[in-house]
Design a protein around this motif. Structure first.
Motif, mmCIF file in Angstrom:
data_model
loop_
_atom_site.group_PDB
_atom_site.id
_atom_site.type_symbol
_atom_site.label_atom_id
_atom_site.label_comp_id
_atom_site.label_asym_id
_atom_site.label_seq_id
_atom_site.Cartn_x
_atom_site.Cartn_y
_atom_site.Cartn_z
ATOM 1 N N ARG A 28 34.353 41.098 36.361
ATOM 2 C CA ARG A 28 34.652 39.716 36.004
ATOM 3 C C ARG A 28 35.491 39.026 37.076
ATOM 4 N N GLY A 29 35.636 39.685 38.220
ATOM 5 C CA GLY A 29 36.392 39.077 39.309
ATOM 6 C C GLY A 29 35.712 37.817 39.825
ATOM 7 N N GLY A 30 36.456 36.729 39.884
ATOM 8 C CA GLY A 30 35.917 35.471 40.356
ATOM 9 C C GLY A 30 35.170 34.678 39.308
ATOM 10 N N VAL A 39 32.658 34.466 45.663
ATOM 11 C CA VAL A 39 33.506 35.047 46.708
ATOM 12 C C VAL A 39 33.419 36.576 46.656
ATOM 13 N N VAL A 40 33.103 37.181 47.788
ATOM 14 C CA VAL A 40 32.982 38.632 47.870
ATOM 15 C C VAL A 40 34.032 39.158 48.853
ATOM 16 N N ARG A 45 31.785 44.010 50.185
ATOM 17 C CA ARG A 45 30.594 43.544 50.878
ATOM 18 C C ARG A 45 29.579 44.670 51.063
ATOM 19 N N PRO A 46 28.293 44.307 51.135
ATOM 20 C CA PRO A 46 27.232 45.325 51.235
ATOM 21 C C PRO A 46 27.385 46.213 52.458
ATOM 22 N N ARG A 47 27.028 47.471 52.271
ATOM 23 C CA ARG A 47 27.002 48.435 53.359
ATOM 24 C C ARG A 47 25.721 49.243 53.202
ATOM 25 N N ARG A 229 40.926 40.475 38.463
ATOM 26 C CA ARG A 229 40.250 39.578 39.397
ATOM 27 C C ARG A 229 39.987 40.226 40.756
ATOM 28 N N ARG A 230 40.845 41.115 41.187
ATOM 29 C CA ARG A 230 40.623 41.784 42.463
ATOM 30 C C ARG A 230 41.050 43.232 42.314
#
Length: 243
Positions: A28-30, A39-40, A45-47, A229-230
């Motif tokens: 539920r972050g963001g 916002v990522v 972020r994808p790897r 959130r984070r």
């Protein structure tokens, strides 16, 4: 996540992790007013070494929101799965597969053997392992719904024990580790039941294969839920699991 999932021309993952629980696991972050801000954070972020098992049972590149097609009735945002997987890659480059199963607003009773969520989780785990991967652990974040009454909070420990026992039996993995997430400052569960829910009414974990993974980060307190959130993983408590 884009409407069309990104198929990956890579070997299937070697290490697979089940993701289950309720809203904070689903992410539920963001999210505010039923909208995700998109916002990522860098750790999410994808790897190319992190894959995701989609609702269509395909391995795709893992991107936030990880649970978008699993917890589909809710608005998903950033969750703990991607920073967790990214942290693991620092220890080993072995490709990681994430199998999302979490659904927001669910109680632990909804995850009992025979219930839809449990059976779907077991089925998705079996499908994800068809390519020869190894199921390394269940990553579990749930309990907010069970903090609403002392009765449900007091029963949490025994319900969790039963869930873990059933899952290990049905998957044929008697030593499957369980990584149980809790908030480092103890604010995830509302008083007076926070201590009961977070520890199952016991001072220590009942199984050395259940590891407590604490997180710290911004907390959004919206009645009656508390959402993270984070994500920043602080420390683990327990034994018996190493990647």
């Amino acid at each position: 996540m884009e409407e069309e999932e990104k198929e990956v021309d890579l070997l299937p993952p070697g290490d697979v992790f089940l993701l289950a629980g309720q809203s904070n696991m689903a992410g539920r972050g963001g999210v505010a007013h039923r909208r995700w801000d998109g916002v990522v954070p860098i750790e999410c972020r994808p790897r190319p070494q992190i894959l995701r098992f989609s609702a269509q049972s395909r391995w795709t590149l893992a991107e936030e929101p990880i649970h978008a097609d699993i917890d589909a009735a809710k608005t998903c945002g950033v969750g703990p799965a991607m920073p967790f997987a990214s942290a693991l890659l620092s220890a080993s480059p072995r490709p990681i597969g994430l199998v999302p199963c979490a659904v927001g607003g669910t109680a632990i009773a909804d995850w009992a053997k025979g219930k839809k969520l449990y059976e779907r989780m077991v089925g998705r785990a079996r499908e994800a392992l068809q390519w020869g991967a190894e199921l390394k652990a269940l990553l579990w974040f749930q309990g907010e719904s069970d903090a609403s009454s002392r009765e449900s909070a007091s029963a949490y420990g025994s319900n969790m024990e039963k869930l873990v026992s059933d899952l290990r039996s049905d998957l044929g993995l008697p030593s499957l580790p369980v990584i149980q997430i809790r908030d480092a400052d103890g604010t995830v569960f509302s008083p007076p039941d926070e201590k009961i829910v977070s520890s199952g009414g016991k001072d220590e974990f009942w199984d050395e294969k259940i590891v407590r993974l604490e997180v710290s980060g911004g907390i959004w307190m919206g009645n009656p839920w508390i959402h993270i959130r984070r994500w920043q993983f602080a420390r683990g408590k327990g034994s018996g699991w190493r990647r």
